[in-house]
Design a protein around this motif. Structure first.
Motif, PDB file in Angstrom:
ATOM      1  N   ARG A 138      52.810  65.467  13.433  1.00 48.48           N
ATOM      2  CA  ARG A 138      53.175  66.870  13.650  1.00 48.48           C
ATOM      3  C   ARG A 138      52.561  67.399  14.950  1.00 48.48           C
ATOM      4  NH1 ARG A 138      51.045  70.846   9.260  1.00 48.48           N
ATOM      5  NH2 ARG A 138      51.774  69.117   7.953  1.00 48.48           N
ATOM      6  N   PHE A 139      51.313  67.016  15.240  1.00 47.84           N
ATOM      7  CA  PHE A 139      50.676  67.438  16.498  1.00 47.84           C
ATOM      8  C   PHE A 139      51.440  66.886  17.701  1.00 47.84           C
ATOM      9  CE2 PHE A 139      46.506  67.267  13.943  1.00 47.84           C
ATOM     10  CZ  PHE A 139      46.679  68.559  13.501  1.00 47.84           C
ATOM     11  N   LEU A 140      51.904  65.654  17.598  1.00 53.45           N
ATOM     12  CA  LEU A 140      52.665  65.044  18.689  1.00 53.45           C
ATOM     13  C   LEU A 140      53.957  65.817  18.947  1.00 53.45           C
ATOM     14  CD1 LEU A 140      52.144  61.327  17.631  1.00 53.45           C
ATOM     15  CD2 LEU A 140      51.398  62.287  19.810  1.00 53.45           C
ATOM     16  N   LYS A 141      54.647  66.175  17.879  1.00 49.43           N
ATOM     17  CA  LYS A 141      55.897  66.921  18.028  1.00 49.43           C
ATOM     18  C   LYS A 141      55.639  68.327  18.560  1.00 49.43           C
ATOM     19  CE  LYS A 141      58.289  64.373  14.381  1.00 49.43           C
ATOM     20  NZ  LYS A 141      58.792  64.403  12.980  1.00 49.43           N
ATOM     21  N   ALA A 142      54.588  68.975  18.089  1.00 47.67           N
ATOM     22  CA  ALA A 142      54.276  70.331  18.534  1.00 47.67           C
ATOM     23  C   ALA A 142      53.923  70.372  20.016  1.00 47.67           C
ATOM     24  CB  ALA A 142      53.123  70.902  17.707  1.00 47.67           C
ATOM     25  N   SER A 143      53.393  69.251  20.527  1.00 49.40           N
ATOM     26  CA  SER A 143      53.021  69.163  21.942  1.00 49.40           C
ATOM     27  C   SER A 143      54.155  68.599  22.790  1.00 49.40           C
ATOM     28  CB  SER A 143      51.777  68.281  22.099  1.00 49.40           C
ATOM     29  OG  SER A 143      50.709  68.798  21.343  1.00 49.40           O
ATOM     30  N   SER A 144      55.320  68.368  22.172  1.00 48.10           N
ATOM     31  CA  SER A 144      56.508  67.840  22.868  1.00 48.10           C
ATOM     32  C   SER A 144      56.239  66.498  23.538  1.00 48.10           C
ATOM     33  CB  SER A 144      57.015  68.848  23.911  1.00 48.10           C
ATOM     34  OG  SER A 144      57.373  70.067  23.291  1.00 48.10           O
TER      35      SER A 144
END
Length: 299
Positions: A138-144
């Motif tokens: 989720r952190f990876l996706k939130a940081s694009s």
């Protein structure tokens, strides 16, 4: 970490230059988020309630991950781990987290260290590990960031898609006894590709040929007079046998064996030995996997 550590993230994707176009603020956001989370929810869970061994598990995981990452990256060390005046009070958590959020350090190297660290921590936290992976993803996706975290491994999104759509279904389809040679040859192809060994595409093509032969035999289409892969492909495309594959599919398979497999399968004499490059070998392996998955799935 038992045996040799897996290849570091930074070494697995050198040619891809994963973060070359990623804005610095995106990387900072991810590493800040993941450092806070790992400190509290991963390393924090390894802290013991017994004072004398309070930080032993944490320090062991950080030290081993640091050693593995530094060795694979060819560095003497990545960061300094400070000792406390009283040894039982020594804790490397802050040193580790400060390294993760240090924007002066290459992102690929920080991700390499993080991957080793998470791999080591997962052994003690198996009961919550699915949640850990979901949060990091989720952190990876939130940081694009075009990176996914699955099964203890960071990988570019495209590679993750290949893993989910091709590799996993492939291995599931060839679990049974008739496909034992297919499985063995494909495992050899992947091992040679990952180690830089010779002709991984040859073993992938051999796995594909075995799959075609098994399908022909199981359907009683084989005559015993076949000469090579092309004859078995003819059995699959035969109208008499119900046209298991279409003509254009048979042509594509024969073209692969003629242009990719055969030149490397025979002696080159005094000519230069044909050799596929790394990206060509990877393409050949995935080509064979996709075809095997498609053919076996039709059974």
């Amino acid at each position: 970490m038992n045996g040799s550590p897996p290849q570091a993230f930074a070494n697995r994707y050198v040619a891809a230059k994963v973060f070359v176009a990623t804005p610095r603020e995106n990387l900072d956001r991810f590493f800040n988020s993941v450092a806070n989370f790992v400190g509290a929810e991963v390393l924090g869970r390894l802290v013991s309630g017994y004072e004398a061994v309070r930080f032993d598990a944490v320090n062991e995981a950080i030290s081993e991950a640091h050693r593995a990452a530094a060795m694979e990256l060819g560095k003497r060390g990545l960061f300094r781990m400070r000792e406390a005046m009283l040894s039982y009070k020594t804790c490397y958590i802050d040193d580790c987290l400060n390294y993760l959020v240090d924007g002066r350090q290459p992102a690929e190297e920080r991700l390499s260290f993080l991957e080793y660290l998470l791999m080591l921590c997962s052994r003690r936290l198996q009961h919550v590990w699915q949640v850990v992976e979901e949060r990091i993803d989720r952190f990876l996706k939130a940081s694009s960031l075009r990176i996914a975290y699955r099964e203890l491994t960071f990988r570019p999104v495209d590679a993750a898609l290949i893993e989910n759509e091709v590799h996993k279904p492939f291995w599931e389809l060839i679990e049974d006894r008739p496909w034992v040679n297919v499985r063995a040859d494909m495992e050899q192809a992947l091992a040679l590709r990952d180690s830089g060994g010779p002709d991984p595409a040859f073993y992938a093509a051999r796995a594909l040929e075995s799959a075609i032969k098994v399908i022909s035999n199981l359907n009683s289409w084989s005559t015993g007079h076949e000469k090579g892969a092309a004859s078995y492909i003819d059995n699959l495309v035969s109208q008499k046998n119900g046209r298991f594959v279409e003509v254009w599919e048979a042509d594509a398979l024969k073209h692969f064996f003629g242009k990719v497999r055969n030149p490397t399968a025979h002696g080159a004499g005094d000519a230069e030995q044909p050799r596929l490059g790394k990206h060509q070998a990877t393409w050949a392996i995935e080509f064979c996997m996709i075809w095997i998955k498609s053919l076996v799935g039709r059974m």
